[in-house]
Design a protein around this motif. Structure first.
Motif, short mmCIF file in Angstrom:
data_model
loop_
_atom_site.label_atom_id
_atom_site.label_comp_id
_atom_site.label_asym_id
_atom_site.label_seq_id
_atom_site.Cartn_x
_atom_site.Cartn_y
_atom_site.Cartn_z
N PRO A 80 -42.28 -11.01 11.39
CA PRO A 80 -41.90 -11.91 13.11
C PRO A 80 -40.54 -12.90 12.03
O PRO A 80 -41.51 -14.09 11.34
N GLU A 81 -39.68 -13.05 13.27
CA GLU A 81 -39.03 -13.87 12.93
C GLU A 81 -39.75 -15.22 13.95
O GLU A 81 -39.70 -14.88 14.37
N SER A 82 -39.05 -16.83 13.88
CA SER A 82 -39.45 -17.46 14.62
C SER A 82 -38.70 -17.47 16.51
O SER A 82 -37.51 -17.30 15.73
N ILE A 83 -39.31 -17.53 17.08
CA ILE A 83 -38.74 -17.36 18.18
C ILE A 83 -37.62 -18.39 18.24
O ILE A 83 -36.70 -18.06 19.15
N GLY A 84 -38.40 -19.59 18.01
CA GLY A 84 -37.43 -21.21 18.56
C GLY A 84 -36.31 -20.51 17.76
O GLY A 84 -35.17 -20.84 18.42
N PHE A 85 -35.55 -20.27 16.70
CA PHE A 85 -34.80 -20.03 15.63
C PHE A 85 -34.20 -19.21 16.60
O PHE A 85 -33.02 -18.66 16.37
N LEU A 86 -34.87 -17.78 16.71
CA LEU A 86 -33.62 -16.60 17.24
C LEU A 86 -33.61 -17.21 18.73
O LEU A 86 -32.17 -17.00 18.69
N ILE A 87 -33.70 -17.57 19.30
CA ILE A 87 -33.33 -18.34 21.15
C ILE A 87 -32.32 -19.62 20.59
O ILE A 87 -31.25 -19.40 21.17
N GLU A 88 -32.78 -19.96 19.54
CA GLU A 88 -31.47 -21.23 18.84
C GLU A 88 -30.03 -20.34 18.52
O GLU A 88 -29.13 -20.57 18.79
N LYS A 89 -30.47 -19.42 17.77
CA LYS A 89 -28.82 -18.82 17.58
C LYS A 89 -28.59 -17.47 18.56
O LYS A 89 -27.63 -16.84 17.47
N GLY A 90 -28.96 -17.32 19.56
CA GLY A 90 -28.30 -16.84 20.67
C GLY A 90 -29.38 -15.08 20.63
O GLY A 90 -28.22 -14.48 22.01
N LYS A 91 -29.95 -15.21 19.76
CA LYS A 91 -30.61 -13.57 19.73
C LYS A 91 -31.97 -13.19 20.49
O LYS A 91 -33.11 -13.13 20.69
N GLU A 92 -31.40 -13.79 22.20
CA GLU A 92 -32.87 -13.84 23.01
C GLU A 92 -32.84 -12.26 22.86
O GLU A 92 -34.35 -12.62 23.69
N GLU A 93 -32.68 -11.07 22.96
CA GLU A 93 -33.55 -10.04 22.64
C GLU A 93 -33.94 -9.48 22.25
O GLU A 93 -35.10 -9.45 21.84
N LYS A 94 -33.25 -10.06 20.89
CA LYS A 94 -34.38 -9.59 19.09
C LYS A 94 -36.29 -11.16 19.71
O LYS A 94 -37.55 -10.32 19.57
N ALA A 95 -35.44 -12.40 20.22
CA ALA A 95 -36.93 -13.02 20.76
C ALA A 95 -37.76 -11.81 22.06
O ALA A 95 -38.96 -11.79 21.67
N LYS A 96 -36.79 -11.45 22.43
CA LYS A 96 -37.55 -10.96 23.91
C LYS A 96 -38.62 -9.70 23.67
O LYS A 96 -39.75 -9.24 23.63
N GLN A 97 -38.25 -8.90 22.46
CA GLN A 97 -38.80 -7.79 21.57
C GLN A 97 -39.62 -8.16 21.29
O GLN A 97 -40.87 -7.54 21.19
N ILE A 98 -39.70 -9.55 20.26
CA ILE A 98 -40.83 -9.73 19.60
C ILE A 98 -42.29 -10.54 20.47
O ILE A 98 -43.28 -10.11 20.35
N LEU A 99 -41.36 -11.37 21.58
CA LEU A 99 -42.48 -11.50 22.47
C LEU A 99 -42.99 -10.49 23.37
O LEU A 99 -44.55 -10.50 23.69
N SER A 100 -42.61 -9.20 23.58
CA SER A 100 -43.35 -7.85 24.63
C SER A 100 -44.53 -7.16 23.55
O SER A 100 -45.00 -6.88 23.78
N LYS A 101 -44.67 -7.66 22.22
CA LYS A 101 -45.06 -6.90 21.30
C LYS A 101 -46.27 -7.91 20.98
O LYS A 101 -47.62 -7.37 20.78
N ILE A 102 -46.57 -9.01 21.99
CA ILE A 102 -47.41 -10.84 22.16
C ILE A 102 -47.96 -9.60 23.50
O ILE A 102 -49.03 -10.19 23.76
N ASP A 103 -46.89 -9.86 24.21
CA ASP A 103 -47.46 -9.37 26.24
C ASP A 103 -46.59 -8.34 26.55
O ASP A 103 -45.08 -8.54 27.29
N SER A 104 -47.63 -7.56 26.04
CA SER A 104 -46.34 -5.85 26.91
C SER A 104 -45.94 -5.86 27.61
O SER A 104 -45.67 -5.30 28.54
#
Length: 452
Positions: A198-222
């Motif tokens: 996965p890509e870094s959550i912090g990096f995705l948020i900084e680049k404005g890719k919040e949806e991608k970040a949430k997709q990764i987080l949802s795999k950690i907490d469904s």
């Protein structure tokens, strides 16, 4: 009703270790395993290279040092580049670099070409480590974070053991070239790594890719509400100024310097042993095959030390574990030159492994947790870049010692001074100014408030 916001740190910190974490740890472990293999095969092949090309001990040490210069450059370049291009991308790029150019080293016909390929491979080796540490630290659940990071870096020792055993099998029969050619294997795994890491959550948020970040987080907490907004903590917001200068602010200056000195000392130990242990043991009366066995035993000690003491770090704190380990390494190095017992030599070598590679593995976890999220890659990259100055000095330093034909005891005692310096430096780190200690204090204060 307004949806509750998502705090990425809380989601990851409080998560249970499950399959998503497992696959991340698996790939990070594998990358570091190949890193360890690529580093150690040079030391294993040095006696063969000296014999085939007629180079001196000092020249062989210089080749090792030039390679470490590449790793220092890689640590700086790719530690900072991760903030711009993403940790996943940098991990994949650096894996390509060190695998491909180590493979090419096996095709070299002369010392100059070999050295050029090793230096470029070193750039990749230096760049991959800080980003693997940072990504593993970011995704590991808080309660087992130190242990997970330490476990990933056991991959280095597994790779080193494979290098020693492979070299022991191949060097006497088919020569040194196939040992390097085998290093190209990770190139075949890149498509799988691209899909799984996965890509870094912090990096995705900084680049404005919040949806991608949430997709990764949802795999950690469904149970996450995908309609909720992500809450970015203040420490994740980019601040102006030089990222390295920030490491010296907020009362962190002394600790930053001590981390650098400690890392320098650990790398002197690691690269002295990685480059010259077979040669040093041959000087003490062992043959090449037995000397390569010592390399494997050292890495077994590194793994055991990392796993055992990594758990104690979570219980007792970093300094209470790392400082005594450094000093135990100094004692073991001072004694090994005097023993004629192979069993005692194995014990001393395993202690040296725990107090060099093992200590550095745990120190990486210490640094990655000491600084706020936004500084993590820079902190680890700059610390390891300074540390690799020790890796640059060590091969030439020991090569000069060997050329002086001193007694083995003197050579080992000289290397032991680095362990003493490392222990003193680690003792001077001020834990109270670390980010993880501030987090513990805030959590403690919150618990007290709730109790009242």
């Amino acid at each position: 009703m307004k949806a509750k916001s998502i705090n990425p740190n809380n989601v990851i910190d409080n998560s249970k270790f499950h399959s998503y974490h497992f696959w991340l740890v698996f790939w990070m472990f594998l990358v570091i395993m190949f890193d360890g293999y690529d580093v150690v095969i040079y030391g294993a092949s040095v006696p063969s290279l000296i014999k085939e090309w007629g180079i001196t001990d000092v020249m062989a040490g210089a080749i090792g040092s030039y390679t470490v210069i590449g790793t220092a450059l890689g640590a700086i370049m790719f530690g900072m580049a991760a903030d711009k291009f993403g940790r996943k991308n940098i991990i994949l790029l650096t894996t390509i670099l060190f695998s491909f150019f180590t493979f090419l080293s096996g095709l070299a016909n002369d010392p100059v070409t070999f050295t050029v390929f090793r230096v470029i491979a070193g750039i990749g080796l230096g760049g991959v480590m800080p980003n693997v540490i940072a990504l593993t630290t970011e995704f590991a659940p808080k309660r087992i974070r130190s242990a997970v990071v330490s476990f990933v870096f056991c991959g280095y020792s597994i790779g080193a053991i494979i290098a020693a055993l492979t070299s022991r099998s191949l060097l006497p029969t088919v020569g040194w070239e196939p040992v390097y050619l085998m290093a190209g294997f990770p190139l075949l795994l890149l498509p799988f790594m691209w899909r799984s890491i996965p890509e870094s959550i912090g990096f995705l948020i900084e680049k404005g890719k919040e949806e991608k970040a949430k997709q990764i987080l949802s795999k950690i907490d469904s149970t996450l509400n995908m309609n909720a907004a992500i809450h970015v903590e203040k420490q994740q917001i980019k601040v102006p100024g030089s990222p390295v200068i920030k490491l010296f602010e907020e009362k962190r200056a002394l600790s930053t310097l001590m981390f650098w000195v400690s890392c320098f000392s650990a790398f002197v130990l690691i690269y002295s042993m990685n480059t010259w242990l077979p040669r040093l043991m041959m000087q003490s009366g062992y043959d090449l095959s037995s000397s390569l066995t010592f390399t494997a035993v050292m890495q077994v000690g590194a793994i055991a030390g990392t796993l055992i003491f990594g758990r104690l770090v979570d219980k007792w704190g970093f300094k209470k574990v790392l400082v005594p380990l450094f000093f135990c390494g100094a004692i073991a190095l001072s004694l090994i030159g005097f023993t004629k017992s192979t069993m005692l030599a194995f014990i001393y070598i395993s202690v040296i492994g725990a107090s060099s590679v093992g200590v550095q593995n745990m120190s990486n976890a210490f640094v990655s947790q000491y600084y706020p999220f936004k500084m993590r890659s820079t902190a680890i990259g700059s610390t390891m870049a300074f540390g690799r100055l020790g890796g640059i000095v060590a091969p030439i330093f020991v090569g000069v010692l060997l050329s002086m034909n001193l007694m083995p005891q003197f050579n080992f005692a000289a290397i032991a001074t680095a362990a003493v310096l490392g222990g003193i430096a680690m003792l001077c780190v001020q834990e109270k100014h670390g980010d993880y200690q501030k987090g513990r204090k805030a959590e403690h204060d919150e618990n007290l408030k709730m109790a009242k």
